[in-house]
Motif scaffolding. Structure first.
Motif, mmCIF file in Angstrom:
data_model
loop_
_atom_site.group_PDB
_atom_site.id
_atom_site.type_symbol
_atom_site.label_atom_id
_atom_site.label_comp_id
_atom_site.label_asym_id
_atom_site.label_seq_id
_atom_site.Cartn_x
_atom_site.Cartn_y
_atom_site.Cartn_z
ATOM 1 N N UNK B 49 0.823 -1.207 0.000
ATOM 2 C CA UNK B 49 0.000 0.000 0.000
ATOM 3 C C UNK B 49 0.855 1.254 0.000
ATOM 4 N N UNK B 50 0.432 2.194 -0.811
ATOM 5 C CA UNK B 50 1.097 3.499 -0.891
ATOM 6 C C UNK B 50 0.032 4.540 -1.183
ATOM 7 N N UNK B 51 0.048 5.635 -0.473
ATOM 8 C CA UNK B 51 -0.947 6.708 -0.624
ATOM 9 C C UNK B 51 -2.362 6.136 -0.575
ATOM 10 N N UNK B 52 -2.575 5.242 0.369
ATOM 11 C CA UNK B 52 -3.888 4.666 0.666
ATOM 12 C C UNK B 52 -4.449 3.801 -0.468
ATOM 13 N N UNK B 53 -3.586 3.455 -1.420
ATOM 14 C CA UNK B 53 -4.029 2.618 -2.527
ATOM 15 C C UNK B 53 -3.218 1.314 -2.550
ATOM 16 N N UNK B 54 -3.852 0.242 -2.956
ATOM 17 C CA UNK B 54 -3.134 -1.004 -3.171
ATOM 18 C C UNK B 54 -2.319 -0.862 -4.439
ATOM 19 N N UNK B 55 -1.024 -0.931 -4.293
ATOM 20 C CA UNK B 55 -0.150 -0.637 -5.423
ATOM 21 C C UNK B 55 0.271 -1.911 -6.160
ATOM 22 N N UNK B 56 0.499 -2.955 -5.428
ATOM 23 C CA UNK B 56 0.882 -4.240 -6.017
ATOM 24 C C UNK B 56 0.225 -5.331 -5.204
ATOM 25 N N UNK B 57 0.044 -6.474 -5.852
ATOM 26 C CA UNK B 57 -0.583 -7.592 -5.168
ATOM 27 C C UNK B 57 0.100 -8.881 -5.593
ATOM 28 N N UNK B 58 0.317 -9.754 -4.633
ATOM 29 C CA UNK B 58 0.875 -11.065 -4.924
ATOM 30 C C UNK B 58 -0.231 -12.044 -5.268
ATOM 31 N N UNK B 59 0.109 -13.301 -5.307
ATOM 32 C CA UNK B 59 -0.821 -14.338 -5.716
ATOM 33 C C UNK B 59 -1.659 -14.827 -4.538
ATOM 34 N N UNK B 60 -2.497 -13.951 -4.037
ATOM 35 C CA UNK B 60 -3.378 -14.284 -2.926
ATOM 36 C C UNK B 60 -4.824 -13.990 -3.332
ATOM 37 N N UNK B 61 -5.773 -14.802 -2.831
ATOM 38 C CA UNK B 61 -7.177 -14.617 -3.231
ATOM 39 C C UNK B 61 -7.764 -13.335 -2.656
ATOM 40 N N UNK B 62 -8.953 -13.017 -3.168
ATOM 41 C CA UNK B 62 -9.629 -11.784 -2.748
ATOM 42 C C UNK B 62 -10.051 -11.810 -1.285
ATOM 43 N N UNK B 63 -9.988 -12.977 -0.671
ATOM 44 C CA UNK B 63 -10.293 -13.035 0.772
ATOM 45 C C UNK B 63 -9.328 -12.175 1.575
ATOM 46 N N UNK B 64 -8.179 -11.923 0.977
ATOM 47 C CA UNK B 64 -7.166 -11.074 1.611
ATOM 48 C C UNK B 64 -7.358 -9.650 1.084
ATOM 49 N N UNK B 65 -7.615 -8.732 1.984
ATOM 50 C CA UNK B 65 -7.785 -7.339 1.595
ATOM 51 C C UNK B 65 -7.077 -6.459 2.607
ATOM 52 N N UNK B 66 -6.888 -5.210 2.236
ATOM 53 C CA UNK B 66 -6.168 -4.330 3.137
ATOM 54 C C UNK B 66 -6.637 -2.912 3.037
ATOM 55 N N UNK B 67 -5.980 -2.111 3.831
ATOM 56 C CA UNK B 67 -6.312 -0.696 3.852
ATOM 57 C C UNK B 67 -5.098 0.055 4.403
ATOM 58 N N UNK B 68 -4.903 1.266 3.880
ATOM 59 C CA UNK B 68 -3.887 2.149 4.455
ATOM 60 C C UNK B 68 -4.557 3.463 4.820
ATOM 61 N N UNK B 69 -4.258 3.951 5.973
ATOM 62 C CA UNK B 69 -4.872 5.166 6.491
ATOM 63 C C UNK B 69 -3.983 6.382 6.217
ATOM 64 N N UNK B 70 -4.547 7.596 6.347
ATOM 65 C CA UNK B 70 -3.751 8.803 6.070
ATOM 66 C C UNK B 70 -2.468 8.902 6.893
ATOM 67 N N UNK B 71 -2.434 8.283 8.065
ATOM 68 C CA UNK B 71 -1.205 8.332 8.878
ATOM 69 C C UNK B 71 -0.244 7.204 8.502
ATOM 70 N N UNK B 72 -0.495 6.546 7.387
ATOM 71 C CA UNK B 72 0.324 5.478 6.804
ATOM 72 C C UNK B 72 0.151 4.119 7.489
ATOM 73 N N UNK B 73 -0.545 4.052 8.598
ATOM 74 C CA UNK B 73 -0.778 2.757 9.218
ATOM 75 C C UNK B 73 -1.648 1.909 8.294
ATOM 76 N N UNK B 74 -1.674 0.614 8.559
ATOM 77 C CA UNK B 74 -2.346 -0.291 7.625
ATOM 78 C C UNK B 74 -3.036 -1.425 8.359
ATOM 79 N N UNK B 75 -4.017 -1.987 7.719
ATOM 80 C CA UNK B 75 -4.705 -3.180 8.202
ATOM 81 C C UNK B 75 -4.693 -4.252 7.131
#
Lengths: 113, 114
Positions: B49-75
């Motif tokens: 994640x960069x600038x709150x956007x998913x920039x690259x993704x590996x070979x993992x299913x859609x069950x795996x998702x994420x998020x980046x917040x304005x303070x750069x932290x991530x889930x």
């Protein structure tokens, strides 16, 4: 596809001796970077040393040095004067600029007192 | 200077449940990557994640998702957990523009799915 191969699942070394961990990689890129990471039982991956592919000179960090053979796509790690605290899993990693890291399967290093 | 912090340290979930893992990057870093490390294996790239956007993704299913917040932290969120999702999940931060910027890792979250 980028792959990183570590052919030695386990290695051991006597304290104060020298050990070399092997790593080979496969790439068609000319601009890339190589890294060695250490993962002790605490689980945190710690950077040991890095090498830019365009630099012919082998990187050195205190007791750690690499033997980078670009044509052979080989990147081995030499640990001199091994210490008990060097015992850990060691991972070789490769990346191209702006892209993800690719890791090998690791080598478990045991240091014998 | 705080390094990368992850929470929780350990987690036990039941098959089919959902889980959220959290990560705070090293101060000054703008990019967060997530890796899955199965027992005896090297880390496998999930996504970055960069600038709150998913920039690259590996070979993992859609069950795996994420998020980046304005303070750069991530889930990292994993839905419909499978037994095979049991692993150490590592968060790493870096600088996107640093050509040889190394990854700085947290201590990981050990997820066990029963």
């Amino acid at each position: 596809a980028q792959t990183v191969t570590q052919s030695q699942p386990e290695m051991s070394v006597q304290e104060a001796e020298t050990v070399t961990l092997s790593c080979t990689y496969d790439t068609s890129e000319s601009d890339y970077y190589l890294f060695w990471y250490k993962q002790p039982p605490s689980r945190q991956m710690i950077l040991v040393i890095r090498q830019e592919a365009y630099k012919q000179q082998n990187a050195t960090e205190n007791r750690f040095s690499v033997n980078f053979q670009k044509a052979a796509k080989s990147f081995s790690l030499k640990i001199s004067d091994s210490q008990l605290g060097d015992a850990a899993m060691y991972f070789c990693a490769y990346k191209i600029p702006g892209n993800q890291f690719y890791f090998g399967t690791g080598t478990s290093l045991t240091v014998i007192p | 200077d705080a390094g990368v912090t992850q929470s929780p340290t350990h987690l036990i979930k039941t098959r089919g449940q959902q889980v959220t893992l959290r990560c705070s990057p090293k101060s000054g870093h703008d990019t967060v990557s997530w890796y899955q490390q199965a027992l005896g294996q090297g880390p496998q790239f999930i996504f970055q994640y960069y600038e709150e956007e998913e920039r690259q993704r590996g070979n993992f299913p859609d069950r795996f998702s994420g998020h980046q917040f304005p303070n750069y932290s991530s889930e990292l969120n994993v839905n419909a957990l499978l037994l095979g999702d049991s692993a150490l999940y590592l968060c790493a931060s870096s600088l996107l523009e640093g050509r040889n910027s190394p990854l700085h890792f947290g201590n990981g979250t050990r997820l066990t799915v029963t």
